[in-house]
Design an enzyme around this catalytic site. Sequence first.
Site, PDB file in Angstrom:
ATOM      1  N   ARG A 149       0.842  -1.195   0.000  1.00  0.00           N
ATOM      2  CA  ARG A 149       0.000   0.000   0.000  1.00  0.00           C
ATOM      3  C   ARG A 149       0.881   1.249   0.000  1.00  0.00           C
ATOM      4  NH1 ARG A 149      -1.995  -3.618   3.873  1.00  0.00           N
ATOM      5  NH2 ARG A 149      -4.123  -4.381   3.482  1.00  0.00           N
ATOM      6  N   LYS A 173      -1.856  -2.531   7.806  1.00  0.00           N
ATOM      7  CA  LYS A 173      -3.047  -2.018   8.484  1.00  0.00           C
ATOM      8  C   LYS A 173      -3.299  -2.799   9.762  1.00  0.00           C
ATOM      9  CE  LYS A 173      -6.663  -1.180   5.941  1.00  0.00           C
ATOM     10  NZ  LYS A 173      -7.752  -1.360   4.938  1.00  0.00           N
ATOM     11  N   HIS A 246      -2.592   3.193  -5.658  1.00  0.00           N
ATOM     12  CA  HIS A 246      -3.269   1.923  -5.375  1.00  0.00           C
ATOM     13  C   HIS A 246      -3.485   1.114  -6.654  1.00  0.00           C
ATOM     14  CE1 HIS A 246      -4.805  -0.013  -1.822  1.00  0.00           C
ATOM     15  NE2 HIS A 246      -5.824  -0.496  -2.507  1.00  0.00           N
ATOM     16  N   ARG A 249      -0.915  -1.425  -6.984  1.00  0.00           N
ATOM     17  CA  ARG A 249      -1.216  -2.579  -6.136  1.00  0.00           C
ATOM     18  C   ARG A 249      -2.214  -3.506  -6.841  1.00  0.00           C
ATOM     19  NH1 ARG A 249      -1.336  -4.310  -0.667  1.00  0.00           N
ATOM     20  NH2 ARG A 249      -3.382  -4.815   0.195  1.00  0.00           N
ATOM     21  N   HIS A 272      -3.879  -9.104   3.073  1.00  0.00           N
ATOM     22  CA  HIS A 272      -5.326  -9.152   3.278  1.00  0.00           C
ATOM     23  C   HIS A 272      -5.659 -10.129   4.404  1.00  0.00           C
ATOM     24  CE1 HIS A 272      -6.376  -7.719  -1.068  1.00  0.00           C
ATOM     25  NE2 HIS A 272      -6.193  -6.709  -0.232  1.00  0.00           N
ATOM     26  N   TYR A 281      -9.777  -9.626  -7.306  1.00  0.00           N
ATOM     27  CA  TYR A 281      -8.832  -9.510  -8.414  1.00  0.00           C
ATOM     28  C   TYR A 281      -9.009 -10.609  -9.449  1.00  0.00           C
ATOM     29  CZ  TYR A 281      -6.578  -6.038  -5.495  1.00  0.00           C
ATOM     30  OH  TYR A 281      -6.327  -4.928  -4.738  1.00  0.00           O
TER      31      TYR A 281
END
Length: 302
Positions: A149, A173, A246, A249, A272, A281
Amino acid sequence: MRHFAEYSKLFMEYLQIEKNVSPYTIQFYQKDLEIFFAFLKQELVQDLNDVDSRVVRVFLTNLYDEQLSRRSVSRKISSLRSFYKFMEREGITEGNPFVQLTLPKTNKPVPTFLYKEELEKLFDVSDTTKPLGQRNQALIETLYGTGIRVSECRGLRLGDIDFSIGTMFIRGKGRKERYVPFGRFAEIALETYINEGRAELLDKVNDKTDAVFLNARGKPLTERGISTILNKMVEDAAITVHVHPHKLRHTFATHMLNEGADLRIVQELLGHENLSSTQIYTHVTKDYLRDVYLKSHPRAKD
């Protein structure tokens, strides 16, 4: 009976301390609770235990009357469901009026990505004989080569990069940490930038930093700064599609899956928590799969 604000404070402390939720996410929870508590006050509901299915239906009707998107409504329901689950755990409420409520289906936007031809233009646009050009080259090779990210890229420190085994230590995150590999192109770009361009940029300031990516004044780059740099590179490369950090990414994930990478490996690389976040994706690879089918199946075409 405690005031609603006290319940909110208890819940925020729980999210911050026990769940390690980011400050940004806590702001959303806080706002959702404020909206709900304002509604309860308007409806003269003075106790959380007085919220039943009827009250919940009126609340949802109000949300839809405000023409909120299904995604926004879903988030508010999810926030309140988590809040009541915590209240129930603490013995403050005797049930969860949101537990049986079905979340409205949301249309997940399909992420866009760059084709290899567009990427090549970006890789060729920087003047790598100059410090800023070396930085820009290292920046785009890192973003595309690792799929991290933009916030993780901004937070990258010199000590996080291990050139001996080609990995980066990433703080993601929710304070989640992971190791991400990088390839030869990123390695060359980073080594050139760190040993040459970055050292020159760092000479412009007295306060030294171990941040990898610096601005023209020798200070650590911000997320906005990274976006500005990328926009300038896109402009110089004469690429007509909109590109944001992004998107690199998205491109990383798409290209990995197109080349046969396992979905769970890509999930791990992206950081994730849920596989469903990575599965989106797979939708953008359908054109690729169709092309392979048309080229490979003996009865796919005349």
